[in-house]
Motif scaffolding. Structure first.
Motif, PDB file in Angstrom:
ATOM      1  N   GLN A   1      25.075 -41.356 -29.956  1.00 34.52           N
ATOM      2  CA  GLN A   1      23.920 -41.376 -29.067  1.00 34.52           C
ATOM      3  C   GLN A   1      22.876 -42.264 -29.714  1.00 34.52           C
ATOM      4  OE1 GLN A   1      20.676 -39.943 -29.301  1.00 34.52           O
ATOM      5  NE2 GLN A   1      20.214 -38.939 -27.356  1.00 34.52           N
ATOM      6  N   GLY A   2      22.025 -42.896 -28.921  1.00 34.45           N
ATOM      7  CA  GLY A   2      21.122 -43.897 -29.458  1.00 34.45           C
ATOM      8  C   GLY A   2      20.208 -43.406 -30.561  1.00 34.45           C
ATOM      9  N   ALA A   3      19.536 -42.280 -30.343  1.00 32.34           N
ATOM     10  CA  ALA A   3      18.608 -41.771 -31.359  1.00 32.34           C
ATOM     11  C   ALA A   3      19.343 -41.410 -32.642  1.00 32.34           C
ATOM     12  CB  ALA A   3      17.854 -40.561 -30.817  1.00 32.34           C
ATOM     13  N   ILE A   4      20.506 -40.796 -32.508  1.00 37.57           N
ATOM     14  CA  ILE A   4      21.293 -40.385 -33.671  1.00 37.57           C
ATOM     15  C   ILE A   4      21.689 -41.594 -34.499  1.00 37.57           C
ATOM     16  CG2 ILE A   4      23.476 -39.332 -34.400  1.00 37.57           C
ATOM     17  CD1 ILE A   4      23.375 -37.686 -31.782  1.00 37.57           C
ATOM     18  N   MET A   5      22.249 -42.588 -33.827  1.00 33.63           N
ATOM     19  CA  MET A   5      22.786 -43.742 -34.553  1.00 33.63           C
ATOM     20  C   MET A   5      21.685 -44.668 -35.065  1.00 33.63           C
ATOM     21  SD  MET A   5      25.956 -43.196 -34.755  1.00 33.63           S
ATOM     22  CE  MET A   5      26.714 -44.763 -35.179  1.00 33.63           C
ATOM     23  N   ALA A   6      20.581 -44.773 -34.319  1.00 34.68           N
ATOM     24  CA  ALA A   6      19.474 -45.602 -34.811  1.00 34.68           C
ATOM     25  C   ALA A   6      18.900 -45.003 -36.089  1.00 34.68           C
ATOM     26  CB  ALA A   6      18.396 -45.723 -33.743  1.00 34.68           C
ATOM     27  N   LYS A   7      18.783 -43.679 -36.121  1.00 30.95           N
ATOM     28  CA  LYS A   7      18.297 -43.038 -37.351  1.00 30.95           C
ATOM     29  C   LYS A   7      19.281 -43.250 -38.503  1.00 30.95           C
ATOM     30  CE  LYS A   7      15.108 -39.402 -35.947  1.00 30.95           C
ATOM     31  NZ  LYS A   7      14.818 -37.958 -35.963  1.00 30.95           N
TER      32      LYS A   7
ATOM     33  N   VAL B   1       6.322 -44.515 -28.508  1.00 32.41           N
ATOM     34  CA  VAL B   1       6.337 -43.304 -29.322  1.00 32.41           C
ATOM     35  C   VAL B   1       6.642 -42.111 -28.425  1.00 32.41           C
ATOM     36  CG1 VAL B   1       4.998 -41.914 -30.938  1.00 32.41           C
ATOM     37  CG2 VAL B   1       4.553 -44.358 -30.761  1.00 32.41           C
ATOM     38  N   ALA B   2       7.462 -41.198 -28.922  1.00 37.93           N
ATOM     39  CA  ALA B   2       7.792 -39.965 -28.194  1.00 37.93           C
ATOM     40  C   ALA B   2       8.483 -40.261 -26.866  1.00 37.93           C
ATOM     41  CB  ALA B   2       6.547 -39.108 -27.972  1.00 37.93           C
ATOM     42  N   GLY B   3       9.367 -41.254 -26.891  1.00 34.97           N
ATOM     43  CA  GLY B   3      10.234 -41.484 -25.745  1.00 34.97           C
ATOM     44  C   GLY B   3      11.576 -40.804 -25.965  1.00 34.97           C
ATOM     45  N   THR B   4      12.570 -41.203 -25.194  1.00 38.76           N
ATOM     46  CA  THR B   4      13.897 -40.614 -25.326  1.00 38.76           C
ATOM     47  C   THR B   4      14.438 -40.774 -26.741  1.00 38.76           C
ATOM     48  OG1 THR B   4      14.347 -41.157 -23.020  1.00 38.76           O
ATOM     49  CG2 THR B   4      16.234 -40.625 -24.395  1.00 38.76           C
ATOM     50  N   THR B   5      14.332 -41.998 -27.279  1.00 34.40           N
ATOM     51  CA  THR B   5      14.842 -42.264 -28.619  1.00 34.40           C
ATOM     52  C   THR B   5      14.030 -41.527 -29.672  1.00 34.40           C
ATOM     53  OG1 THR B   5      15.552 -44.429 -27.830  1.00 34.40           O
ATOM     54  CG2 THR B   5      15.508 -44.125 -30.207  1.00 34.40           C
ATOM     55  N   GLY B   6      12.786 -41.180 -29.340  1.00 35.96           N
ATOM     56  CA  GLY B   6      11.951 -40.389 -30.239  1.00 35.96           C
ATOM     57  C   GLY B   6      12.176 -38.897 -30.124  1.00 35.96           C
TER      58      GLY B   6
ATOM     59  N   GLY C   1       2.677 -55.368 -24.545  1.00 40.17           N
ATOM     60  CA  GLY C   1       3.478 -56.201 -25.428  1.00 40.17           C
ATOM     61  C   GLY C   1       4.687 -56.728 -24.690  1.00 40.17           C
ATOM     62  N   THR C   2       5.531 -57.474 -25.390  1.00 46.77           N
ATOM     63  CA  THR C   2       6.778 -57.978 -24.808  1.00 46.77           C
ATOM     64  C   THR C   2       7.999 -57.517 -25.605  1.00 46.77           C
ATOM     65  OG1 THR C   2       6.603 -60.058 -26.047  1.00 46.77           O
ATOM     66  CG2 THR C   2       5.665 -60.028 -23.840  1.00 46.77           C
ATOM     67  N   ASN C   3       7.862 -57.466 -26.917  1.00 51.43           N
ATOM     68  CA  ASN C   3       8.970 -57.081 -27.793  1.00 51.43           C
ATOM     69  C   ASN C   3       8.743 -55.655 -28.268  1.00 51.43           C
ATOM     70  OD1 ASN C   3      11.203 -57.129 -29.492  1.00 51.43           O
ATOM     71  ND2 ASN C   3      10.142 -58.248 -31.126  1.00 51.43           N
ATOM     72  N   LEU C   4       9.021 -54.703 -27.360  1.00 50.85           N
ATOM     73  CA  LEU C   4       8.755 -53.295 -27.644  1.00 50.85           C
ATOM     74  C   LEU C   4       9.977 -52.634 -28.275  1.00 50.85           C
ATOM     75  CD1 LEU C   4       6.758 -54.108 -25.256  1.00 50.85           C
ATOM     76  CD2 LEU C   4       6.651 -51.671 -24.783  1.00 50.85           C
ATOM     77  N   VAL C   5       9.719 -51.651 -29.109  1.00 50.47           N
ATOM     78  CA  VAL C   5      10.781 -50.857 -29.719  1.00 50.47           C
ATOM     79  C   VAL C   5      10.607 -49.403 -29.316  1.00 50.47           C
ATOM     80  CG1 VAL C   5      11.725 -49.987 -31.894  1.00 50.47           C
ATOM     81  CG2 VAL C   5      11.115 -52.397 -31.678  1.00 50.47           C
ATOM     82  N   ALA C   6      11.698 -48.780 -28.869  1.00 53.22           N
ATOM     83  CA  ALA C   6      11.726 -47.338 -28.623  1.00 53.22           C
ATOM     84  C   ALA C   6      11.926 -46.658 -29.975  1.00 53.22           C
ATOM     85  CB  ALA C   6      12.854 -46.996 -27.663  1.00 53.22           C
ATOM     86  N   MET C   7      10.822 -46.297 -30.609  1.00 53.66           N
ATOM     87  CA  MET C   7      10.849 -45.835 -31.995  1.00 53.66           C
ATOM     88  C   MET C   7      11.465 -44.456 -32.136  1.00 53.66           C
ATOM     89  SD  MET C   7       7.624 -45.418 -34.650  1.00 53.66           S
ATOM     90  CE  MET C   7       7.495 -43.623 -34.624  1.00 53.66           C
ATOM     91  N   VAL C   8      12.342 -44.304 -33.134  1.00 48.11           N
ATOM     92  CA  VAL C   8      12.825 -42.974 -33.482  1.00 48.11           C
ATOM     93  C   VAL C   8      11.677 -42.192 -34.111  1.00 48.11           C
ATOM     94  CG1 VAL C   8      15.150 -43.881 -33.901  1.00 48.11           C
ATOM     95  CG2 VAL C   8      13.594 -43.505 -35.841  1.00 48.11           C
TER      96      VAL C   8
ATOM     97  N   GLU D   1      26.996 -51.855 -29.566  1.00 51.01           N
ATOM     98  CA  GLU D   1      28.134 -50.945 -29.363  1.00 51.01           C
ATOM     99  C   GLU D   1      28.080 -49.772 -30.328  1.00 51.01           C
ATOM    100  OE1 GLU D   1      31.533 -54.011 -27.637  1.00 51.01           O
ATOM    101  OE2 GLU D   1      31.468 -53.589 -29.791  1.00 51.01           O
ATOM    102  N   ALA D   2      27.775 -50.038 -31.599  1.00 49.61           N
ATOM    103  CA  ALA D   2      27.777 -48.977 -32.609  1.00 49.61           C
ATOM    104  C   ALA D   2      26.658 -47.977 -32.383  1.00 49.61           C
ATOM    105  CB  ALA D   2      27.659 -49.582 -34.005  1.00 49.61           C
ATOM    106  N   ILE D   3      25.494 -48.451 -31.956  1.00 47.88           N
ATOM    107  CA  ILE D   3      24.352 -47.548 -31.787  1.00 47.88           C
ATOM    108  C   ILE D   3      24.348 -46.870 -30.419  1.00 47.88           C
ATOM    109  CG2 ILE D   3      21.829 -47.494 -31.564  1.00 47.88           C
ATOM    110  CD1 ILE D   3      21.646 -49.454 -33.853  1.00 47.88           C
ATOM    111  N   MET D   4      24.700 -47.606 -29.379  1.00 48.55           N
ATOM    112  CA  MET D   4      24.533 -47.078 -28.027  1.00 48.55           C
ATOM    113  C   MET D   4      25.804 -46.521 -27.402  1.00 48.55           C
ATOM    114  SD  MET D   4      21.365 -47.533 -27.906  1.00 48.55           S
ATOM    115  CE  MET D   4      21.146 -46.835 -26.282  1.00 48.55           C
TER     116      MET D   4
END
Length: 302
Positions: free
Chosen positions: A256-262, A51-56, A13-20, A249-252
């Motif tokens: 921490q990215g996973a915390i704030m994205a959730k 799936v199951a990356g750092t943000t996951g 793909g091109t528009n990938l998301v690091a899914m929580v 800025e708010a998420i990263m």
């Protein structure tokens, strides 16, 4: 006549998301949250889900949970996007096993981070990556994030690994744009920006796409950004990118990215809970207020 090899865009793909990884208040995986988030991502224009990356929160997921998560996402996606499974650990044998489990669970591709904590030599890093790439027929995206792992993929290492037929891409969270441009010129490796701070410059310099944390919230904006750069309209790309800066800025740049994205996904009603697993803890009130302001300041609803 040999059939042409699929492009990285087709493979990942091109528009990938690091899914929580949505979780229930007690910390168990949340099946309703996973289903809701996957539908949201695909409907927002995401064409690849990591799936199951750092943000996951991969370090806190057991092998069984990881396989179950990949399988649940793959079943829910049902071919609407590529499923890229994080399989990297600090143990090569465990990473090989996770790669094989990912195949059985229905993954389309693998994400392989450099082994963390053990700090292998570059020769060891090459041997690790080749062992995992040889373990399945799936394409592999390397994940270069030395601030977390302690071990960068050096340029010469990436040149060597680019010769492997299944190692096709790099998720670059190193942030060395000149090195990335150099390797895009010297190798067939496709580059994906792995730092939301740098999405626009990486795309402008030839990256194939993004692996985005803020994409959990704004995959549609990332799709617009990619499209604007691809068509050469950098004025439009900057106009899309600039309003996203407070959200980045708010998420990263707070907890921490996973915390704030959730937290953002829960506030937006996309997942039911913002639960994270220790050693992560949920966002403190000042960070949540900053996040709420960033969400409210978006020019269009999520």
């Amino acid at each position: 006549m040999t059939a042409p090899q699929p492009s990285a865009a087709q493979l990942f793909g091109t528009n990938l998301v690091a899914m929580v990884t949505p979780m229930q208040p007690g910390g168990a995986l949340s099946e309703p949250g996973i289903a809701s988030l996957v539908d949201h991502l695909v409907n927002s224009g995401c064409d690849g889900i990591v799936v199951a990356g750092t943000t996951g929160e991969s370090p806190t997921l057991s092998e069984a949970e990881t396989a179950r998560l990949i399988g649940t996402v793959a079943e829910r996606v049902a071919g609407r996007a590529r499923v890229v499974a994080g399989v990297g650990t600090y143990d090569t044998a465990a990473s090989v096993h996770r790669a094989q489990e990912a195949v059985a669970a229905g993954a389309d591709a693998l994400l392989l981070v450099s082994p963390y904590y053990s700090k292998p030599t570059q020769a060891g890093l090459v041997a690790h990556c080749v062992a995992v790439a040889d373990a399945t027929e799936l394409p592999v995206m390397l994940y270069d994030i030395p601030t977390r792992t302690g071990t960068p993929f050096e340029a010469a290492t990436l040149v060597e690994l680019a010769d492997h037929p299944r190692i096709r891409a790099v998720k670059d969270a190193k942030g060395d744009l000149f090195e990335a441009m150099s390797l895009m010129a010297r190798t067939p490796l496709a580059y994906y920006c792995g730092s939301d701070d740098l999405n626009l410059p990486y795309l402008a310099c030839g990256a194939t796409g993004l692996v985005s944390v803020i994409g959990n919230l704004v995959a549609h904006r990332n799709a617009e950004l990619i499209r604007a750069v691809r068509t050469g309209d950098l004025d439009a790309a900057r106009a899309i990118h600039t309003p996203l800066i407070p959200l980045v800025e708010a998420i990263m740049h707070t907890s921490q990215g996973a915390i704030m994205a959730k937290a953002a996904l829960a506030e937006s009603g996309i997942i039911p809970h913002a639960t994270v697993r220790l050693p992560l803890v949920e966002s403190p009130p000042p960070h949540l207020r900053r996040l709420s302001a960033a969400l409210a300041g978006m020019a269009a609803p999520i």
